[in-house]
Design a protein around this motif. Structure first.
Motif, PDB file in Angstrom:
ATOM      1  N   GLN A 147       2.337  81.636  15.548  1.00  0.00           N
ATOM      2  CA  GLN A 147       1.491  80.861  15.063  1.00  0.00           C
ATOM      3  C   GLN A 147       0.133  81.546  14.778  1.00  0.00           C
ATOM      4  O   GLN A 147      -0.368  81.546  13.683  1.00  0.00           O
ATOM      5  N   ALA A 148      -0.406  82.031  15.673  1.00  0.00           N
ATOM      6  CA  ALA A 148      -1.590  82.670  15.926  1.00  0.00           C
ATOM      7  C   ALA A 148      -1.449  83.982  14.851  1.00  0.00           C
ATOM      8  O   ALA A 148      -2.563  84.085  14.246  1.00  0.00           O
ATOM      9  N   ARG A 149      -0.365  84.679  14.646  1.00  0.00           N
ATOM     10  CA  ARG A 149      -0.266  85.791  13.866  1.00  0.00           C
ATOM     11  C   ARG A 149      -0.431  85.133  12.476  1.00  0.00           C
ATOM     12  O   ARG A 149      -0.520  86.220  11.525  1.00  0.00           O
ATOM     13  N   LEU A 150      -0.018  84.238  12.041  1.00  0.00           N
ATOM     14  CA  LEU A 150      -0.279  83.740  10.682  1.00  0.00           C
ATOM     15  C   LEU A 150      -1.741  83.808  10.227  1.00  0.00           C
ATOM     16  O   LEU A 150      -1.801  83.829   9.113  1.00  0.00           O
ATOM     17  N   LEU A 151      -2.721  83.720  11.160  1.00  0.00           N
ATOM     18  CA  LEU A 151      -4.177  83.866  11.028  1.00  0.00           C
ATOM     19  C   LEU A 151      -4.224  85.497  10.209  1.00  0.00           C
ATOM     20  O   LEU A 151      -5.093  85.621   9.211  1.00  0.00           O
ATOM     21  N   GLU A 152      -3.439  86.327  10.971  1.00  0.00           N
ATOM     22  CA  GLU A 152      -3.446  87.711  10.416  1.00  0.00           C
ATOM     23  C   GLU A 152      -3.068  87.972   9.068  1.00  0.00           C
ATOM     24  O   GLU A 152      -3.678  88.359   8.103  1.00  0.00           O
TER      25      GLU A 152
ATOM     26  N   ALA B 168      -2.410  79.308   6.645  1.00  0.00           N
ATOM     27  CA  ALA B 168      -2.574  78.780   8.025  1.00  0.00           C
ATOM     28  C   ALA B 168      -4.394  78.843   7.922  1.00  0.00           C
ATOM     29  O   ALA B 168      -4.984  79.272   7.317  1.00  0.00           O
ATOM     30  N   SER B 169      -4.501  77.742   9.107  1.00  0.00           N
ATOM     31  CA  SER B 169      -5.904  77.483   9.065  1.00  0.00           C
ATOM     32  C   SER B 169      -6.186  77.466  10.796  1.00  0.00           C
ATOM     33  O   SER B 169      -5.421  76.735  11.413  1.00  0.00           O
ATOM     34  N   LEU B 170      -7.253  78.141  11.171  1.00  0.00           N
ATOM     35  CA  LEU B 170      -7.715  78.176  12.581  1.00  0.00           C
ATOM     36  C   LEU B 170      -8.451  76.979  12.867  1.00  0.00           C
ATOM     37  O   LEU B 170      -9.369  76.524  12.180  1.00  0.00           O
ATOM     38  N   LEU B 171      -8.075  76.175  13.889  1.00  0.00           N
ATOM     39  CA  LEU B 171      -8.700  75.155  14.519  1.00  0.00           C
ATOM     40  C   LEU B 171      -9.818  75.764  15.394  1.00  0.00           C
ATOM     41  O   LEU B 171      -9.577  76.060  16.542  1.00  0.00           O
ATOM     42  N   ARG B 172     -11.127  75.702  15.273  1.00  0.00           N
ATOM     43  CA  ARG B 172     -12.282  76.068  15.903  1.00  0.00           C
ATOM     44  C   ARG B 172     -13.194  75.376  16.081  1.00  0.00           C
ATOM     45  O   ARG B 172     -13.786  74.496  15.248  1.00  0.00           O
TER      46      ARG B 172
ATOM     47  N   VAL C  43     -12.861  71.928  14.013  1.00  0.00           N
ATOM     48  CA  VAL C  43     -13.292  72.234  12.534  1.00  0.00           C
ATOM     49  C   VAL C  43     -12.021  73.035  12.023  1.00  0.00           C
ATOM     50  O   VAL C  43     -11.738  74.114  12.642  1.00  0.00           O
ATOM     51  N   SER C  44     -11.388  72.765  10.996  1.00  0.00           N
ATOM     52  CA  SER C  44     -10.406  73.546  10.029  1.00  0.00           C
ATOM     53  C   SER C  44     -11.006  74.529   9.301  1.00  0.00           C
ATOM     54  O   SER C  44     -11.974  74.210   8.431  1.00  0.00           O
ATOM     55  N   SER C  45     -10.754  75.543   9.652  1.00  0.00           N
ATOM     56  CA  SER C  45     -11.068  76.831   8.767  1.00  0.00           C
ATOM     57  C   SER C  45     -10.947  76.758   7.392  1.00  0.00           C
ATOM     58  O   SER C  45     -11.533  77.365   6.465  1.00  0.00           O
ATOM     59  N   ALA C  46      -9.596  76.362   7.071  1.00  0.00           N
ATOM     60  CA  ALA C  46      -9.135  76.329   5.792  1.00  0.00           C
ATOM     61  C   ALA C  46     -10.049  75.186   4.704  1.00  0.00           C
ATOM     62  O   ALA C  46     -10.452  75.447   3.827  1.00  0.00           O
ATOM     63  N   SER C  47     -10.479  74.164   5.617  1.00  0.00           N
ATOM     64  CA  SER C  47     -11.079  73.103   4.705  1.00  0.00           C
ATOM     65  C   SER C  47     -12.555  72.943   5.264  1.00  0.00           C
ATOM     66  O   SER C  47     -13.641  72.483   4.341  1.00  0.00           O
TER      67      SER C  47
ATOM     68  N   ILE D 240      -0.970  75.367   7.961  1.00  0.00           N
ATOM     69  CA  ILE D 240      -0.606  75.384   9.261  1.00  0.00           C
ATOM     70  C   ILE D 240      -1.757  75.324  10.185  1.00  0.00           C
ATOM     71  O   ILE D 240      -2.294  76.441   9.910  1.00  0.00           O
ATOM     72  N   LEU D 241      -1.672  74.523  11.099  1.00  0.00           N
ATOM     73  CA  LEU D 241      -2.945  74.482  11.966  1.00  0.00           C
ATOM     74  C   LEU D 241      -2.861  75.347  13.158  1.00  0.00           C
ATOM     75  O   LEU D 241      -2.050  74.921  14.107  1.00  0.00           O
ATOM     76  N   VAL D 242      -3.540  76.303  13.409  1.00  0.00           N
ATOM     77  CA  VAL D 242      -3.311  77.264  14.268  1.00  0.00           C
ATOM     78  C   VAL D 242      -4.170  77.054  15.582  1.00  0.00           C
ATOM     79  O   VAL D 242      -5.573  76.774  15.362  1.00  0.00           O
ATOM     80  N   ARG D 243      -3.715  76.546  16.664  1.00  0.00           N
ATOM     81  CA  ARG D 243      -4.642  76.180  17.899  1.00  0.00           C
ATOM     82  C   ARG D 243      -4.905  77.344  18.745  1.00  0.00           C
ATOM     83  O   ARG D 243      -3.926  78.078  18.998  1.00  0.00           O
ATOM     84  N   THR D 244      -6.150  77.619  19.077  1.00  0.00           N
ATOM     85  CA  THR D 244      -6.127  78.788  20.232  1.00  0.00           C
ATOM     86  C   THR D 244      -7.060  78.094  21.269  1.00  0.00           C
ATOM     87  O   THR D 244      -7.567  77.041  21.275  1.00  0.00           O
ATOM     88  N   ALA D 245      -7.707  79.011  21.918  1.00  0.00           N
ATOM     89  CA  ALA D 245      -8.760  78.615  23.107  1.00  0.00           C
ATOM     90  C   ALA D 245      -9.992  77.984  22.470  1.00  0.00           C
ATOM     91  O   ALA D 245     -10.636  77.295  23.353  1.00  0.00           O
ATOM     92  N   GLU D 246     -10.130  78.458  21.213  1.00  0.00           N
ATOM     93  CA  GLU D 246     -11.477  78.225  20.588  1.00  0.00           C
ATOM     94  C   GLU D 246     -11.343  76.708  19.733  1.00  0.00           C
ATOM     95  O   GLU D 246     -12.437  76.299  19.343  1.00  0.00           O
ATOM     96  N   SER D 247     -10.342  76.267  20.060  1.00  0.00           N
ATOM     97  CA  SER D 247      -9.910  74.927  19.167  1.00  0.00           C
ATOM     98  C   SER D 247     -10.660  73.473  19.939  1.00  0.00           C
ATOM     99  O   SER D 247     -10.885  72.717  19.037  1.00  0.00           O
ATOM    100  N   GLY D 248     -11.102  73.586  21.014  1.00  0.00           N
ATOM    101  CA  GLY D 248     -12.108  72.616  21.760  1.00  0.00           C
ATOM    102  C   GLY D 248     -10.954  71.582  21.758  1.00  0.00           C
ATOM    103  O   GLY D 248     -11.548  70.192  21.838  1.00  0.00           O
ATOM    104  N   LEU D 249      -9.894  71.844  22.367  1.00  0.00           N
ATOM    105  CA  LEU D 249      -8.923  70.811  22.821  1.00  0.00           C
ATOM    106  C   LEU D 249      -9.178  70.607  24.110  1.00  0.00           C
ATOM    107  O   LEU D 249      -8.572  69.667  24.868  1.00  0.00           O
TER     108      LEU D 249
END
Length: 244
Positions: free
Chosen positions: A8-13, A195-199, A202-206, A235-244
């Motif tokens: 999923q994270a590679r979708l950001l690339e 794909a959208s990074l949740l940081r 906040v969704s990067s796409a919107s 597609i919402l990509v979650r990482t350590a930056e997502s604030g979860l």
């Protein structure tokens, strides 16, 4: 649908490459070099019309001058003929007739030569104007050639960069699960982002911060669950930056 967090994270690339491809396509269509070349071409069209009109007027004046020169030649030939006949005549009546005709011919000759002089001056002026326009046209043609070469060089660089990006995209897409890639492609085609990074929530796409209900649902989802952004539908990509 489930897919590993890493895939999923590679979708950001992939999304980054797609954005770059869009940027390159947009730039290729809106190059300032294209607009500059179009402006020069428009100027050249106007100048060609002006030059054609100038050349047409010059040709008309030259034809008029040719007709007058022909008329002058006819009158001169008649003067020469009548002068010879006058010199060879012994008849008083014939001499008087020749002298009268010669006087009329000489007046006609003077009138024609005056007209001829005026047309010659007009031809000279039109030739100078045509030469000036031709010089401007040649200068503009050189500028157009230089602008076209510059545009081609920029487009060639963009085409090369796009080909490299497209190859990178193809290589990356080939390593992703088919179902995940298909979903990405479908969402991107429909909504603009696949794909959208949740940081930080906040969704990067919107660019929109998700509300607490959405965040709670995201926190409760398994890491390999494929989620869609409620705002962008990417597609919402979650990482350590997502604030979860």
């Amino acid at each position: 649908m489930k897919s590993s967090p890493n895939d999923q994270a590679r979708l950001l690339e992939l999304q980054a490459i797609d954005i770059r491809l869009q940027q390159l396509d947009h730039r290729a269509k809106t190059l300032p070099e294209i607009a500059a070349l179009a402006g020069l071409s428009s100027d050249a069209d106007a100048l060609r019309r002006e030059l054609a009109s100038s050349n047409g007027a010059l040709e008309d004046a030259r034809r008029e001058l040719g007709r007058i020169e022909s008329d002058v030649a006819v009158v001169e030939a008649r003067i020469k003929r009548d002068t010879e006949r006058l010199q060879g005549s012994s008849s008083v009546k014939d001499v008087a007739g020749f002298e009268s005709e010669l006087a009329g011919l000489r007046r006609r000759q003077l009138d024609l030569e005056e007209i001829e002089l005026g047309v010659m001056e007009r031809v000279d002026g039109l030739e100078a104007a045509a030469a000036e326009l031709t010089g401007r046209h040649d200068e503009l043609a050189a500028r157009i050639a230089a602008a076209a070469a510059e545009k081609d060089a920029v487009l060639e660089a963009l085409t090369s960069e796009r080909a490299h990006a497209a190859a990178s995209r193809s290589s990356l897409a080939g390593t992703l699960p088919e179902d995940l890639l298909a979903l990405y492609e479908r969402q991107r085609a429909r909504y603009g982002f696949g794909a959208s990074l949740l940081r930080g929530g906040v969704s990067s796409a919107s660019g929109v911060k998700l509300n607490e209900n959405d965040m709670a649902a995201i926190r409760s989802a398994d890491p390999d669950e494929v989620l869609l952004c409620p705002d962008s539908s990417a597609i919402l990509v979650r990482t350590a930056e997502s604030g979860l």
